[in-house]
Scaffold this active site. Structure first.
Site, PDB file in Angstrom:
ATOM      1  NE  ARG A  47      31.204  23.593  59.687  1.00 32.17           N
ATOM      2  CZ  ARG A  47      32.182  22.859  60.250  1.00 32.17           C
ATOM      3  NH1 ARG A  47      32.478  23.446  61.253  1.00 32.17           N
ATOM      4  NH2 ARG A  47      32.122  22.142  60.027  1.00 32.17           N
ATOM      5  CE1 TYR A  99      14.164  42.033  65.659  1.00 30.08           C
ATOM      6  CE2 TYR A  99      15.625  40.707  67.064  1.00 30.08           C
ATOM      7  CZ  TYR A  99      14.485  41.078  66.090  1.00 30.08           C
ATOM      8  OH  TYR A  99      14.041  40.539  64.977  1.00 30.08           O
ATOM      9  CG  ASP A 169      22.079  45.082  68.075  1.00 32.15           C
ATOM     10  OD1 ASP A 169      21.549  45.721  66.559  1.00 32.15           O
ATOM     11  OD2 ASP A 169      20.752  44.690  68.017  1.00 32.15           O
ATOM     12  CE  LYS A 194      16.398  43.699  60.871  1.00 29.59           C
ATOM     13  NZ  LYS A 194      16.778  44.083  62.038  1.00 29.59           N
TER      14      LYS A 194
END
Ligand SMILES: *Cc1c(COP(=O)(O)O)cnc(C)c1O
Length: 372
Positions: A47, A99, A169, A194
């Site tokens: 982590r 978005y 973004d 994406k």
């Protein structure tokens, strides 16, 4: 080095232990300490950091032109980390057409923040909203799904004058299509699900910082303590996908332009939204700000939601699905996904133009539009 070269080499090297040319996937969740308690390779627990994730983070930072990156389990997790860095009641501005997942997160999960949605294409509206000064200005350009552009240099300079930090973004444009750091942005966010992953087979997100700041230290703390980190296998898939990004994008952009030009002359098409068309209301800004016009196109059919849904129902080669950036072309009635409060025009269909031959994509749209 140029992006094509960085995509092949940044973060990657021949494996020292085995001479494997392709980097191994380090699935280990934990790492052994030396007898004296030290950590021979600096890794403690996955982590906090993992060799495969580190390779991806180095590649992302190099590609975007920042100093450091943090890889997240999704684009939404990266967005959430930015929002978690704000104190309750702190003010932030977001684009009115950002978005819808970002808007929903702000409204439903981060309702304790003082968020205002602004038309970022209107610099006078931005200037007015900067009073009182926000802590953060969130930008996204081109916007989803109408492909409106925000002038990153102009808004960053207004925001900085008001003392606000600026996040962009950059998912739709990609680091090859738009260089936010050169235009004044402080932090870049990506949904690596994406174009960067590029094969519709993995979720991921990233934050990349232009410079090492106390805010970045805070974001890194949230990254590992809130723990929305990707698995090593997901990191490896994204790194693998990124190698071909430059060449995939050439195909996406060429196909998108061909599809947009064809749609623009179709009698059953009311409007086409693509920054590479001279008819785009911000074509001049697109030419100035974008290096590539991208693979996303949207269009409005003559009629309303029923007509748009009828066209989507007829496609055979295009796939009716949300998301973007994969090799297969997708078509989506966006207002259906966004729900009853959606600001999206009801007759709008959003296209993620893939890597098939543009003649085949256009032929399929032609037979689908014949239903109208
Ligand atoms: C998909 C997307 C996101 C969210 O990313 P996930 O990986 O789905 O969480 C954020 N912004 C934009 C522009 C996107 O297209």
């Amino acid at each position: 080095m140029k992006p094509e070269t960085l995509l092949i080499h940044a973060g990657r090297s021949v494996d020292a232990a085995t001479s494997a040319v392709t980097p191994p996937i380090h699935l280990a969740s934990t790492f052994e300490r030396a007898p004296d308690g030290s950590l021979p390779h600096g890794f403690v627990y996955t982590r906090f950091g993992n060799p495969t994730r580190q390779a991806l983070e180095q590649a992302l930072a190099a590609l975007e032109g920042g100093v450091e990156a943090a890889a997240f389990a999704s684009g939404s997790a990266a967005t959430a980390a930015v929002l978690q860095s704000l104190a309750p009641g702190q003010r932030l501005l977001l684009p009115r057409d950002c978005y819808n997942g970002t808007a929903n997160s702000v409204r439903q999960v981060f309702a304790h923040l003082d968020a205002q949605f602004v038309d970022m294409t209107d610099l006078a509206a931005v200037q007015a909203a900067l009073e009182p000064a926000p802590a953060l200005v969130w930008l996204e350009t081109p916007s989803n799904p109408t492909l409106r552009l925000t002038d990153l240099a102009a808004v960053s300079s207004l925001a900085h004058a008001a003392g606000a930090l600026v996040v962009c973004d950059n998912t739709w444009a990609t680091p090859l299509g738009q260089r936010p750091f050169d235009l004044g942005v402080d932090l870049v966010m990506h949904s690596t699900t994406k174009y960067l992953g590029g094969h519709s087979d993995v979720l991921g997100g990233a934050l990349i910082t232009k410079t090492a700041t106390p805010w970045w230290q805070r974001l890194k703390q949230i990254h590992v303590l809130a723990g929305a980190v990707p698995s090593p296998f997901e990191c490896w898939l994204i790194l693998r996908g990124m190698q071909s990004l430059a060449y995939r994008l050439r195909g996406h952009c060429a196909n998108a332009l061909a599809v947009a030009e064809w749609l623009a002359q179709h009698p059953k098409v009311e409007a086409v939204h693509y920054p590479g068309l001279a008819s785009h209301p911000q074509f001049e800004l697109a030419q100035r700000q974008m290096l590539l016009m991208g693979g996303m196109v949207s269009f409005e059919v003559v009629g309303g939601a029923a007509e748009a849904i009828a066209v989507a129902a007829q496609v055979k080669l295009w796939t009716r699905a949300t998301s973007l950036g994969g090799p297969e072309s997708l078509i989506e009635h966006r207002a259906t996904l966004e729900g009853p409060d959606s600001p999206t025009p009801p007759a709008l269909l959003r296209l993620s133009v893939g890597l098939e031959h543009s003649d085949d994509l256009i032929a399929d749209l032609a037979q689908a539009l014949a239903v109208l």
